[in-house]
Design a protein around this motif. Structure first.
Motif, PDB file in Angstrom:
ATOM      1  N   CYS A   3       9.544  50.443  58.074  1.00 35.68           N
ATOM      2  CA  CYS A   3       9.487  51.120  56.778  1.00 35.68           C
ATOM      3  C   CYS A   3       8.179  51.901  56.617  1.00 35.68           C
ATOM      4  O   CYS A   3       7.102  51.370  56.859  1.00 35.68           O
ATOM      5  N   ALA A   4       8.293  53.153  56.187  1.00 35.72           N
ATOM      6  CA  ALA A   4       7.112  54.005  56.027  1.00 35.72           C
ATOM      7  C   ALA A   4       6.420  53.765  54.688  1.00 35.72           C
ATOM      8  O   ALA A   4       5.290  54.198  54.482  1.00 35.72           O
ATOM      9  N   ILE A   5       7.086  53.092  53.793  1.00 37.81           N
ATOM     10  CA  ILE A   5       6.512  52.870  52.460  1.00 37.81           C
ATOM     11  C   ILE A   5       5.648  51.611  52.438  1.00 37.81           C
ATOM     12  O   ILE A   5       4.463  51.665  52.140  1.00 37.81           O
ATOM     13  N   CYS A   6       6.237  50.480  52.763  1.00 40.15           N
ATOM     14  CA  CYS A   6       5.478  49.229  52.680  1.00 40.15           C
ATOM     15  C   CYS A   6       4.834  48.863  54.022  1.00 40.15           C
ATOM     16  O   CYS A   6       3.941  48.037  54.080  1.00 40.15           O
ATOM     17  N   ARG A   7       5.308  49.437  55.099  1.00 37.35           N
ATOM     18  CA  ARG A   7       4.764  49.222  56.452  1.00 37.35           C
ATOM     19  C   ARG A   7       4.923  47.787  56.946  1.00 37.35           C
ATOM     20  O   ARG A   7       4.271  47.387  57.888  1.00 37.35           O
ATOM     21  N   HIS A   8       5.742  47.031  56.286  1.00 35.19           N
ATOM     22  CA  HIS A   8       5.965  45.651  56.727  1.00 35.19           C
ATOM     23  C   HIS A   8       7.425  45.414  57.081  1.00 35.19           C
ATOM     24  O   HIS A   8       7.728  44.701  58.021  1.00 35.19           O
ATOM     25  N   GLY A   9       8.295  45.995  56.275  1.00 37.95           N
ATOM     26  CA  GLY A   9       9.721  45.734  56.430  1.00 37.95           C
ATOM     27  C   GLY A   9      10.334  46.497  57.586  1.00 37.95           C
ATOM     28  O   GLY A   9       9.761  47.451  58.124  1.00 37.95           O
ATOM     29  N   ASP A  38      14.205  45.849  54.467  1.00 34.84           N
ATOM     30  CA  ASP A  38      14.490  44.465  54.072  1.00 34.84           C
ATOM     31  C   ASP A  38      13.337  43.850  53.278  1.00 34.84           C
ATOM     32  O   ASP A  38      13.432  42.744  52.778  1.00 34.84           O
ATOM     33  N   ASN A  39      12.247  44.574  53.178  1.00 30.34           N
ATOM     34  CA  ASN A  39      11.098  44.047  52.436  1.00 30.34           C
ATOM     35  C   ASN A  39      10.989  44.654  51.033  1.00 30.34           C
ATOM     36  O   ASN A  39      10.970  43.942  50.048  1.00 30.34           O
TER      37      ASN A  39
END
Ligand SMILES: [Zn+2]
Length: 74
Positions: A3-9, A38-39
């Motif tokens: 994920c480019a937004i939260c960088r975790h999911g 998924d995050n």
């Protein structure tokens, strides 16, 4: 993909609902294929899908539709 937004999911294949507005026309597309984080729940709609959505929204707008609900069909 990551994920480019939260960088975790990690994103997984899923479906989302997309609402497009143009002038007085509102088009709601259901079952739009997307990658969903998924995050944080961020939804990524591919460029190809996005093009189809825009074209269909344009068609509704040209027909003078006020609100339309469509199931996305690729
Ligand atoms: Zn995320």
């Amino acid at each position: 993909m990551k994920c480019a937004i939260c960088r975790h999911g990690i994103t997984t294949e899923g479906y989302t609902t997309v609402v497009l507005e143009r002038g007085q026309t509102t088009v709601v597309f259901k079952k739009v294929p997307a990658q969903i984080c998924d995050n944080c729940g961020e939804e990524y709609v591919s460029e190809a899908v996005n093009k189809v959505l825009l074209r269909q929204a344009q068609e509704q707008w040209e027909r003078g539709i006020i609100i339309e609900m469509l199931n996305f069909a690729a």
